[in-house]
Design a protein around this motif. Sequence first.
Motif, short mmCIF file in Angstrom:
data_model
loop_
_atom_site.label_atom_id
_atom_site.label_comp_id
_atom_site.label_asym_id
_atom_site.label_seq_id
_atom_site.Cartn_x
_atom_site.Cartn_y
_atom_site.Cartn_z
N TYR A 1 -2.85 0.43 -4.01
CA TYR A 1 -2.39 -0.87 -3.51
C TYR A 1 -2.31 -1.89 -4.64
N ILE B 1 0.85 -1.20 0.00
CA ILE B 1 0.00 0.00 0.00
C ILE B 1 0.88 1.25 0.00
N TYR B 2 0.54 2.18 -0.88
CA TYR B 2 1.26 3.45 -0.97
C TYR B 2 0.27 4.60 -0.80
N LYS B 3 0.59 5.53 0.08
CA LYS B 3 -0.26 6.69 0.34
C LYS B 3 0.48 7.96 -0.06
N SER C 1 -5.06 5.94 -1.01
CA SER C 1 -4.25 4.73 -0.92
C SER C 1 -4.26 4.02 -2.27
#
Length: 233
Positions: free
Chosen positions: A165, A155-157, A163
């Motif tokens: 993912y 997951i990258y925010k 988010s």
Amino acid sequence: SNIFTNNTGGYQAVQTTLSAPGRTDINSWMAHVNTNKTDPFGIDHAIALGGNGYQLTGYSNLTSSGTTATLGNANIYNPLVFGEPNTFNSSVNRYKSSLNDINSLVLGDMITFNKQWQMILTASNSWLKQYSYSTNGTESKTYDEQGQSYATSLIYKPIDNLSIYVTYADAIQAGSSGTNADGSTVVLNPSRSKQYEIGAKTSLYNIDLSTSLFQIARPIAYQGEYGIYAANG
């Protein structure tokens, strides 16, 4: 059941008492423990340990040969409501004919590296058992297997409320059951499914929005052209 009799929508309605389970009972359980921990490298872990399972019991008609009655003929463009046939045996005396006993232990970890990056790791072991019983109670084992399932998500925010993912999952599942054209019951062995997914989630003005692109591959069972229930797709 309705059976087509021609290519212009004509069909014949048939009522049948089969040996397939006409009643099922399900007992299930679930328990999970969650904890949070920070390792010596400053990485946060949200660890979950738990289990779940169920027992599905099927009860079949004691009259294994079944009773069949033709209700009548109609057309899908002019369907009819048929009355109950006088010759039909509607006996519902049933016996315990099958038992599915499925149990799993699950271990998961949500790893938070920083405000932008997270990873979710999940692994489980499942015990899959299926038994069948004769009308006099004699038990026979259809299968008794175990297997592992795995899933991982990255997951990258880029910002707080967005988010992005990617996910991969490989899971074992209990074998499905169905009937052949002659009414006999078939129970298939456990199978595996795999899933690839990429998506995004966000929240705008108290509205949750999500989108995803995914591919799932797993066996699908149905009656084939010879009336045999099997993993045909």
